[in-house]
Design an enzyme around this catalytic site. Structure first.
Site, PDB file in Angstrom:
ATOM      1  N   LEU A   1      24.215  34.387   6.205  1.00  0.00           N
ATOM      2  CA  LEU A   1      23.955  34.325   5.010  1.00  0.00           C
ATOM      3  C   LEU A   1      23.243  35.777   4.590  1.00  0.00           C
ATOM      4  O   LEU A   1      23.367  36.178   3.162  1.00  0.00           O
ATOM      5  CB  LEU A   1      22.813  33.301   4.663  1.00  0.00           C
TER       6      LEU A   1
ATOM      7  N   HIS B   1      -5.554  36.598  -8.247  1.00  0.00           N
ATOM      8  CA  HIS B   1      -4.600  36.258  -9.320  1.00  0.00           C
ATOM      9  C   HIS B   1      -4.158  37.544 -10.326  1.00  0.00           C
ATOM     10  O   HIS B   1      -4.811  38.292 -10.509  1.00  0.00           O
ATOM     11  CB  HIS B   1      -5.388  35.192 -10.269  1.00  0.00           C
TER      12      HIS B   1
END
Ligand code: FAD
Ligand code: NAI
Length: 467
Positions: free
Chosen positions: A188, A446
């Site tokens: 992959l 954040h």
């Protein structure tokens, strides 16, 4: 001829296991040598594995972003994008040379003798390298792994038609159609490289799903995403043989359960069916060691084989074939040789597949965890993570599996653009015995992708905020 320098430790193999063990042993004051058959240090990982594959994955992703128009939505338009594959290979080679050269420097700095050539045991405490004999109080086998032959499919990396991973890292031109045998990590990752550079890529996998051993939901999601990217994935398919005429290969495949054979034409076939331990040519019988049925060297908790003073680490031993597992074993084994106690927690070894998005996991899969007892599972989609939304990279999710009674985290599985970086936090938390609540109540910056792990941990007890 016998050299007159008995070593405290001779390490055989200078891959991530062996070179790290040799440096650690020297740091601990042991007179150390490391034997390597290759021209350069660093083993499979640095020369033909982790490093060149990640270099091509990064470069091919940049090309694909520029060439496919994927950046147009950000107002970035490219015109006349072209591929200079030779330059891409040259930049990859530079990264490899810098890193392998770096180990040579570290050997000199730490006074590790580099013995060049192929080592074979002559007794439990001596080896022969090119006609020269070396003895040591301790010997560590770190000979790694290589590609096993596949019946009916003959690899010839120089001809560039049927190749293994080493050949697939050095193709001189982009294949029109690459068929990858094996839907595992190498298939992959390297399939992604050539798909991004313009090849049609077909993956032929014997089992009914790609990525064996990984969490079931992750395997399903990954297959869905890869198909969307253009991979043709043919599961439950077995390879009966391949023939080559000039630059064209014909692969014969059959349904794994039996049935009519079918032929697939390709100008490149990549054999990526797993790797096997390197024990041939080591004359292990002279040391008194017999490999197990899978050809691996069995070791105890102190990394010693059945022969005291002979240690083994990395891909040549049972366990995941990963560079960081080999490195950590190298450090721990060297510590044992020096009379200390080295520790590797084999339950917490992260694994990362560097496709796009990345796939990363640590600990038990949901299937494994459920087989051991009751669990609670929390999931959070990257679609609801603000940073992923900002970057427009919303494929995937984070999944946290915790023990239903104790809330202790048993496994974390992530499919996300930067899953490989995100998994480190999960591994650290698990190493400290974290509960899902511990992760949920840890303040995460954040906006970061890492907040998705916090939210998935919150979801274990049913209270994510942003869903
Ligand atoms: P190796 O790195 O295989 O090193 C063993 C060394 O021993 C070799 O250099 C060999 O020449 C030498 N040797 C063998 N026999 C003798 C002898 N008798 N005498 C002297 N020298 C000898 N792992 C990851 O964690 N992350 C990745 O991203 C990753 N990508 C990979 C990509 C590819 C294409 C491949 C093939 C592998 C990848 N791996 C990756 C796996 C990783 O390369 C191996 O797990 C790691 O190299 C194992 O380290 P090792 O030290 O045990 O052995
Ligand atoms: P793998 O074990 O990941 O995948 C091999 C795949 O081939 C499996 O899905 C298997 O079912 C399939 N297969 C086996 N025989 C087959 C056949 N005859 N026909 C069709 N399918 C067949 O092995 P892979 O990809 O070769 O990688 C080898 C090792 O290298 C792995 O153990 C991996 O850990 C390591 N590696 C790690 C990387 C990373 O950490 N990112 C990257 C590349 C390799």
């Amino acid at each position: 001829m016998m050299t007159d320098t008995p070593y405290d430790l001779i390490v055989i193999g200078a891959g991530p296991g062996g070179y790290v063990a040799a440096i650690r042993a020297a740091q601990l004051g042991l007179k150390t040598a490391c034997v390597e058959a290759r021209e350069t240090l660093g083993g499979t990982c640095l020369n033909v594995g982790c490093i060149p594959s990640k270099a091509l994955l990064n470069a091919s992703e940049l090309y694909h972003e520029a060439q496919s128009g994927a950046l147009a939505k950000f107002g970035i338009d490219f015109k006349g994008v072209s591929l200079n594959l030779d330059q891409m290979h040259a930049e990859k080679a530079k990264a490899v040379t810098e890193l392998t050269g770096g180990i040579e420097f570290l050997f000199k700095k730490n006074k590790v003798d580099w013995i060049k050539g192929h080592a074979a045991f002559t007794s439990p405490s001596s080896i022969d390298v090119g006609g020269q004999s070396y003895s040591a109080k301790n010997i560590m086998i770190a000979t790694g792994s290589s590609v096993p032959p596949l019946a009916g499919v003959t690899v010839d990396n120089d001809a560039h038609v049927i190749v293994d991973s080493t050949g697939a890292l050095a193709l001189p031109k982009v294949p029109k159609h690459m068929v990858v045998i094996g839907g595992g990590v190498i298939g992959l990752e390297l399939g992604s490289v050539w798909l991004r550079l313009g090849a049609k890529v077909t993956v032929v996998e014997y089992l009914d799903q790609i990525l064996p051993g990984m969490d079931g939901e992750i395997r399903k999601e990954a297959a869905k995403i890869f198909k969307k990217q253009g991979f043709e994935i043919r599961t439950s398919t077995k390879v009966a043989g391949a023939s080559v005429k000039g630059a064209v290969a014909t692969l014969t495949v059959e349904p794994a359960a039996g049935g009519a054979a079918e032929k697939i034409e390709a100008d490149c076939i990549l054999v990526a069916i797993g790797r096997r331990a390197n024990t041939e040519g080591l004359a292990l019988d002279k040391a008194g060691i017999t490999p197990n049925k899978r050809g691996q060297i069995e070791i105890g908790a102190d990394f010693q084989t059945n022969i005291p003073g002979i240690y083994a680490i990395g891909d040549v031993c049972p366990g995941p074939m990963l560079a960081h597992k080999a490195e950590d074993e190298g450090i721990a084994a060297a510590e044992f040789v020096a009379g200390l106690t080295g520790i590797v927690n084999h339950d917490i070894i992260p694994g990362v597949v560097y496709t796009y998005p990345e796939i990363a996991s640590v600990g038990l899969t949901e299937e494994e965890a459920k087989a051991r007892g009751e669990v609670r599972v929390g999931k959070f989609p990257m679609m609801a993570n603000s940073r992923a939304k900002t970057n427009r990279t919303t494929d995937g999710f984070v999944k946290v599996i915790a023990d239903a009674a104790t809330d202790r985290v048993l496994g974390v599985h992530i499919i996300a653009s930067i899953a490989g970086s995100m998994i480190a936090e999960a591994a650290t938390a698990m190493e400290f015995g974290a509960t899902s609540e511990d992760i949920a109540y840890t303040c995460h910056a954040h906006p970061t992708h890492a907040e998705a792990l916090k939210e998935a941990a919150m979801a274990v007890t049913g209270k994510p905020i942003h869903m």
